[in-house]
Design a protein around this motif. Structure first.
Motif, PDB file in Angstrom:
ATOM      1  N   GLU A 332       5.991  11.594  10.615  1.00  0.00           N
ATOM      2  CA  GLU A 332       5.259  11.212  11.807  1.00  0.00           C
ATOM      3  C   GLU A 332       5.615  12.203  12.901  1.00  0.00           C
ATOM      4  O   GLU A 332       6.650  12.859  12.850  1.00  0.00           O
ATOM      5  CB  GLU A 332       5.595   9.780  12.232  1.00  0.00           C
ATOM      6  N   THR A 333       4.749  12.330  13.861  1.00  0.00           N
ATOM      7  CA  THR A 333       4.949  13.325  14.903  1.00  0.00           C
ATOM      8  C   THR A 333       5.988  12.842  15.902  1.00  0.00           C
ATOM      9  O   THR A 333       5.805  11.804  16.541  1.00  0.00           O
ATOM     10  CB  THR A 333       3.625  13.615  15.639  1.00  0.00           C
ATOM     11  N   PRO A 334       7.090  13.570  16.050  1.00  0.00           N
ATOM     12  CA  PRO A 334       8.112  13.146  17.012  1.00  0.00           C
ATOM     13  C   PRO A 334       7.667  13.426  18.438  1.00  0.00           C
ATOM     14  O   PRO A 334       6.909  14.366  18.699  1.00  0.00           O
ATOM     15  CB  PRO A 334       9.323  14.002  16.627  1.00  0.00           C
ATOM     16  N   GLY A 335       8.142  12.604  19.350  1.00  0.00           N
ATOM     17  CA  GLY A 335       7.815  12.803  20.753  1.00  0.00           C
ATOM     18  C   GLY A 335       8.725  13.832  21.403  1.00  0.00           C
ATOM     19  O   GLY A 335       9.694  14.311  20.796  1.00  0.00           O
ATOM     20  N   PRO A 336       8.468  14.166  22.660  1.00  0.00           N
ATOM     21  CA  PRO A 336       9.279  15.174  23.353  1.00  0.00           C
ATOM     22  C   PRO A 336      10.738  14.754  23.509  1.00  0.00           C
ATOM     23  O   PRO A 336      11.625  15.600  23.506  1.00  0.00           O
ATOM     24  CB  PRO A 336       8.579  15.323  24.702  1.00  0.00           C
ATOM     25  N   ARG A 337      11.019  13.442  23.629  1.00  0.00           N
ATOM     26  CA  ARG A 337      12.411  12.995  23.764  1.00  0.00           C
ATOM     27  C   ARG A 337      13.197  13.286  22.494  1.00  0.00           C
ATOM     28  O   ARG A 337      14.364  13.684  22.555  1.00  0.00           O
ATOM     29  CB  ARG A 337      12.465  11.508  24.080  1.00  0.00           C
ATOM     30  N   ALA A 338      12.557  13.083  21.334  1.00  0.00           N
ATOM     31  CA  ALA A 338      13.230  13.363  20.069  1.00  0.00           C
ATOM     32  C   ALA A 338      13.546  14.846  19.948  1.00  0.00           C
ATOM     33  O   ALA A 338      14.646  15.239  19.529  1.00  0.00           O
ATOM     34  CB  ALA A 338      12.360  12.905  18.902  1.00  0.00           C
TER      35      ALA A 338
END
Length: 396
Positions: A332-338
């Motif tokens: 799944e596409t990780p967000g900017p925080r990850a």
């Protein structure tokens, strides 16, 4: 090369494994035993899995099939305590047990040169002693190259290596290149003269932020009562009572095959016999409707099996972020925080790696350090470290 022991040593990232592979490739009849060749052998066994055709689990060729009559009769078979494993499938073996099998297979081929890359990793104390005797026996008759993180001032070096047979030492630098080549005595003198300084890690809060409320000291994380693991009539352990609380560090020791990894797999949700045990994880009795992913969200893991199974092509950043999703690779596409968190952990490791560096192209030790960070990146209430220092030099 004349008969004797040849040592290639240096810190993580110095190119020891590359030099070991090169020597094996350019020498006709040479055999190489390393973490990478062990991984490749495992993958070949996995590719030949016939579980779908057999109607049951295919656990790979048995130890007896792998060794043959000559191997079963070899003195090292008993010395390595493999005679009690002859009927077991290869994929049932612990990391240390499988290494012993592959080592004996290599010896049976009577190679012109034996090249060992970190040969003592994954072996218990007794097996290390037997391997040292085997190296001594071999080095009197043929050239043997050992690549590993050895220091002349560390007591393990004299305990593990027959130094009286050491013909030459090659010391590699931290960023590659040979910084010393000479006799064992000259190596000792060089080490005494060398002065090294490594900056201390920064004193700060590290790259982590929030912590799980279950990490409050004293909170029971694991309760195992009368624990038992057995395969048919073979009992690995029985009657084990154990409680692990937040704020505690627990050390589990034992020889190869004693069930250390199996016990830890009870805690990570990866062992099928967890349901047959009186086991409570994070306040919930195992088998009362929780999923394995509920457990994995509370656990960070480093193990030889995870390292072995992380076969997908991935960048260092992807491997780090996969720890937030408890997956091998990202689906799944990780967000900017990850992504930000992964890069902070990468910087904190201090390995000089770029986020886009290919994980599978790193040295074994650098891979293990990245997996340590992957285990801790989500700051779980429990971190399980199964042989976490495999392949690491003294500093790391």
């Amino acid at each position: 090369m004349l008969p004797g022991l040849y040592l290639v040593t240096g810190p993580n990232g110095s190119g020891k494994s590359h030099e070991a592979r090169r020597l094996a490739e350019i020498t006709p009849g040479a055999r190489l035993l390393s973490a990478e060749t062990q991984q490749a052998f495992y993958e070949r066994e996995l590719a030949e899995d016939e579980s779908n055709f057999r109607g049951g689990a295919d656990l790979g060729r048995t130890v007896r099939q792998l060794l043959g009559d000559a191997g079963v009769a070899h003195p090292l078979c008993r010395a390595f305590r493999l005679d009690g494993l002859l009927a077991r499938g290869y994929r049932q073996l612990s990391t240390g047990e499988s290494r012993k099998v592959l080592l004996l297979r290599a010896l049976l081929e009577q190679p012109s040169l034996l090249v060992f890359d970190e040969p003592f990793e994954g072996l218990d104390h007794a097996a290390c002693g037997e391997l040292r005797h085997a190296l001594e026996h071999l080095a009197e008759r043929m050239p043997v190259v050992v690549a590993g993180t050895f220091s002349p001032t560390h007591p393990d070096t004299a305990r593990l290596l027959p130094l009286h047979l050491l013909r030459e030492v090659t010391l590699l630098g931290a960023h590659g290149g040979t910084v010393f080549r000479g006799s064992a005595d000259a190596w000792l003198a060089h080490a005494a003269e060398a002065t090294t300084s490594r900056p201390a890690p920064p004193v700060d809060d590290g790259p982590w932020h929030e912590t799980d409320p279950r990490s409050s000291p004293g909170t029971p994380l694991i309760t195992l009562w009368n624990g038992r693991i057995a395969y048919g009539e073979q009992v690995v352990f029985d009657g084990l009572n154990l409680t692990v609380r937040a704020g505690e560090h627990t050390l589990i020791e034992g020889p190869n095959g004693s069930g250390k990894s199996s016990l830890l797999e009870l805690f990570t949700g990866d062992h099928p016999q967890a349901y047959a045990n009186d086991l409570t994880l994070f306040g919930r009795r195992r088998g009362t409707g929780e999923s394995v992913w509920d457990i994995k969200r509370s656990v960070g893991l480093v193990s030889g099996r995870l390292h072995r199974d992380y076969r997908v092509s991935a960048s260092v950043e992807t491997v780090l972020m996969s720890g937030l999703f408890d997956s091998i690779g990202l689906y799944e596409t990780p967000g900017p925080r990850a992504r930000t968190r992964a890069r902070r952990w990468l910087a904190w490791l201090g390995l000089g790696l770029h986020p886009d560096d290919a994980f599978r192209e790193l040295s074994f030790g650098a891979q293990r350090l990245v997996l340590v960070a992957r285990a801790a990146i989500k700051v779980p209430p429990l971190v399980v470290l199964d042989e976490p220092t495999a392949g690491l030099d003294a500093d790391n």
